[in-house]
Each structure stands twice: as C-alpha cells, then as structure tokens.
Design an enzyme around this catalytic site. Sequence first.
Site, PDB file in Angstrom:
ATOM      1  N   VAL A  46      -2.673 -43.600 -69.205  1.00 55.26           N
ATOM      2  CA  VAL A  46      -1.728 -42.837 -68.383  1.00 55.26           C
ATOM      3  C   VAL A  46      -2.337 -41.472 -68.095  1.00 55.26           C
ATOM      4  O   VAL A  46      -2.712 -40.745 -69.026  1.00 55.26           O
ATOM      5  CB  VAL A  46      -0.374 -42.646 -69.098  1.00 55.26           C
ATOM      6  CG1 VAL A  46       0.613 -41.906 -68.185  1.00 55.26           C
ATOM      7  CG2 VAL A  46       0.203 -43.986 -69.538  1.00 55.26           C
ATOM      8  N   ASP A 100     -10.023 -32.856 -65.939  1.00 58.86           N
ATOM      9  CA  ASP A 100      -9.535 -32.731 -64.575  1.00 58.86           C
ATOM     10  C   ASP A 100      -9.783 -34.057 -63.871  1.00 58.86           C
ATOM     11  O   ASP A 100     -10.921 -34.559 -63.865  1.00 58.86           O
ATOM     12  CB  ASP A 100     -10.278 -31.601 -63.863  1.00 58.86           C
ATOM     13  CG  ASP A 100      -9.688 -31.256 -62.501  1.00 58.86           C
ATOM     14  OD1 ASP A 100      -9.150 -32.170 -61.838  1.00 58.86           O
ATOM     15  OD2 ASP A 100      -9.775 -30.084 -62.099  1.00 58.86           O
ATOM     16  N   ASN A 127      -0.674 -41.061 -62.838  1.00 56.85           N
ATOM     17  CA  ASN A 127       0.523 -40.258 -62.604  1.00 56.85           C
ATOM     18  C   ASN A 127       0.199 -38.810 -62.259  1.00 56.85           C
ATOM     19  O   ASN A 127       1.020 -38.114 -61.650  1.00 56.85           O
ATOM     20  CB  ASN A 127       1.400 -40.313 -63.861  1.00 56.85           C
ATOM     21  CG  ASN A 127       2.467 -39.239 -63.870  1.00 56.85           C
ATOM     22  OD1 ASN A 127       3.437 -39.290 -63.115  1.00 56.85           O
ATOM     23  ND2 ASN A 127       2.296 -38.238 -64.724  1.00 56.85           N
ATOM     24  N   TYR A 193       1.089 -32.606 -49.395  1.00 62.55           N
ATOM     25  CA  TYR A 193       1.702 -33.512 -50.365  1.00 62.55           C
ATOM     26  C   TYR A 193       2.098 -34.838 -49.715  1.00 62.55           C
ATOM     27  O   TYR A 193       1.777 -35.917 -50.213  1.00 62.55           O
ATOM     28  CB  TYR A 193       2.926 -32.844 -50.989  1.00 62.55           C
ATOM     29  CG  TYR A 193       3.567 -33.655 -52.099  1.00 62.55           C
ATOM     30  CD1 TYR A 193       2.950 -33.766 -53.339  1.00 62.55           C
ATOM     31  CD2 TYR A 193       4.780 -34.305 -51.903  1.00 62.55           C
ATOM     32  CE1 TYR A 193       3.525 -34.506 -54.358  1.00 62.55           C
ATOM     33  CE2 TYR A 193       5.363 -35.045 -52.919  1.00 62.55           C
ATOM     34  CZ  TYR A 193       4.734 -35.147 -54.145  1.00 62.55           C
ATOM     35  OH  TYR A 193       5.310 -35.888 -55.149  1.00 62.55           O
ATOM     36  N   LYS A 197       0.460 -38.624 -50.548  1.00 63.35           N
ATOM     37  CA  LYS A 197       1.243 -39.734 -51.088  1.00 63.35           C
ATOM     38  C   LYS A 197       1.277 -40.913 -50.121  1.00 63.35           C
ATOM     39  O   LYS A 197       1.276 -42.082 -50.545  1.00 63.35           O
ATOM     40  CB  LYS A 197       2.661 -39.261 -51.415  1.00 63.35           C
ATOM     41  CG  LYS A 197       2.717 -38.246 -52.562  1.00 63.35           C
ATOM     42  CD  LYS A 197       2.182 -38.807 -53.862  1.00 63.35           C
ATOM     43  CE  LYS A 197       2.379 -37.849 -55.032  1.00 63.35           C
ATOM     44  NZ  LYS A 197       1.880 -38.399 -56.309  1.00 63.35           N
ATOM     45  N   VAL A 224      13.047 -36.307 -59.770  1.00 63.57           N
ATOM     46  CA  VAL A 224      13.143 -35.953 -61.190  1.00 63.57           C
ATOM     47  C   VAL A 224      12.916 -34.454 -61.355  1.00 63.57           C
ATOM     48  O   VAL A 224      11.988 -33.884 -60.766  1.00 63.57           O
ATOM     49  CB  VAL A 224      12.103 -36.737 -62.016  1.00 63.57           C
ATOM     50  CG1 VAL A 224      12.221 -36.401 -63.491  1.00 63.57           C
ATOM     51  CG2 VAL A 224      12.270 -38.240 -61.789  1.00 63.57           C
ATOM     52  N   THR A 226      11.290 -32.252 -62.822  1.00 60.82           N
ATOM     53  CA  THR A 226      10.118 -31.864 -63.583  1.00 60.82           C
ATOM     54  C   THR A 226       9.763 -30.417 -63.262  1.00 60.82           C
ATOM     55  O   THR A 226      10.260 -29.826 -62.305  1.00 60.82           O
ATOM     56  CB  THR A 226       8.933 -32.760 -63.226  1.00 60.82           C
ATOM     57  OG1 THR A 226       8.639 -32.605 -61.827  1.00 60.82           O
ATOM     58  CG2 THR A 226       9.241 -34.220 -63.513  1.00 60.82           C
TER      59      THR A 226
END
Length: 296
Positions: A46, A100, A127, A193, A197, A224, A226
């Site tokens: 992950v 990184d 992720n 962004y 994606k 979420v 975050t």
Amino acid sequence: MSYGVFDAPLGGEEDLPVTMHHDIYPTIDPEPHFAAKTFKGKVVLVTGASRGIGAEIALHYGRAGADLALVGRKQAFLDATKAAVLAAVPDARVLTFALDVVDTAAVEAAVNATVEHFGRLDVLVPNAGVLRPFRHYFINEDPNGWWKTLEINLRGVYNFTHFALPHLMKTKGNIIVISSMAAQMRGIGGTDYCISKHALGRFTEFVVLEYPDVKMYSLHPGAVATEMNDTSNAQMEMPDQPRLSAATCLYLSAGKAEYLSGRYVAALWDLAEVERDWKDKIVAQHALVSKLAIPA
C-alpha cells in the site's frame, strides 16, 4: 467563479439509480475476512499508507491476515500505521519504506525488497496522491507545481505498477488504484488533479488490456475528510468514512466483482445492486471506461 466548485458529476453520485453508502454496508462487510483471515499468506503493498485512507486500507488487510509492505514519505508516520496494525494483529508481518513515489530507483528497490522478504506479491494499492489547494486558473499557477501533481498522482502509480506487474502476473493478483470522482468532473482551479485522476482511469484500462491475468480497478473512495481534502478548498461535503473504501478494497481483491476490472468504480455504490442491475449492461456496453459520447 469560485475555485473548487465542480460541475455535474459525470458518472458520480446524485443521479445514478443505485443506493449510495457513506460507511460499510452488508455486501462489503469486512468482518468475515477478518474472522477467516482471507488474505493469510498474501502480500499487500500500500502506498500513501502513513495516514488517512491508506492507513485504513493497511489496517483492513492486516486484520484480514495479509503480510504488509507500507510506503509513505515520512518514517514516523509509517511507524504509527505499523503500530496500529500490530495493536490489532500482534503477529502481523509489516515492512515499511519511506520514499518518494516518483523516485523510480527507490520504488524498484521497495518492490524487490518486498518480494525478497515475503516471497511474493498479491495486491498493490497505489493510494499515494496529492491535491493542491484550488486557488488559481492554471496560467496563474506555478507550472512546476502543476506538473508535480501529475508526477505524484500518475507517475507514482505508474512506477509501482511497472515494477509490481511481473510479480502480480505470477500470483494473478490485483491492483486497486485509489482515484477520485474528480476523474469524471471539472472544477475551476483543479486542472492538475482532475486530469491526473482521469488519466489513471485510462491507465487502468491499458494495464488490463496488456496484462489480462491481473485485475485492476480505478476506485473512487468517496469524499473523505482527510488532511489532503481539508486543505484543498474544494467546496463540497466530506461525509464518507475511510473504512468504506478499505472494505471495498478487500471485496474487490477477494475476487467478488472481477467484471469491474479495468473500470472506474465508486466505493459509495451498493455493489450488490450494481451486480444485480448493471453487470450485464456494463459488460455488453463496455461501460465505466473513458469513451466519446456520440449524440443519439
């Protein structure tokens, strides 16, 4: 126009004929995986595992019996995630790599070290990502900062996928890319962004086309709260729990919905309803992928 205000969610939430969930629901309940240790003997890597969604995903796989390789930029945060996993599963086997994700050599070394230590790789969850605050139209931004988003969000996924694929082909494993609803949307100040994606979705399609034995999904985890989202200036509510996407990762990588491989899927969608009502149409129409919409 306000920054971070998105247009209609193309393939998003509000108008789709499916129940939307903001937390774990029965179809993806992870408790059976925890009880049966479904992923015992499996190895899961992950990235972005030091906090937020990535840390929750790591914890879920750990509780389901997996051996873990956790990647993040700061060792102290990775140590905190590892401690949380060990608190829940004292005999868990956990490696950590502070690096990184755009550092190709470091990524290759981490993947190789994971396989050398555990003997295999079964699941990759890229992720790690970045979302800069929505502040400017793109010609008013620092070009290097704009491209840095693309590097982290796209090149970082590419790097880990590139080096993990030979091992995942041996295990007929899974890749679950943590994407975003922004892949299907546009928002002032969000070109870097949203484009990154969106590109991840197309990349997912190519990987499955070239390596059909590996299942790969482009997963929107929900909105979420975050640290990354909190600082983005995106003008939207954040009602979704990180455990929703973590449980969805378990469900997908356990082989419960392989017809969705190579496609965009949202953790919010009730996947029992999706299978019941959409599966045949998704397969027949090759849906949930990037394509031109031709006027009828």
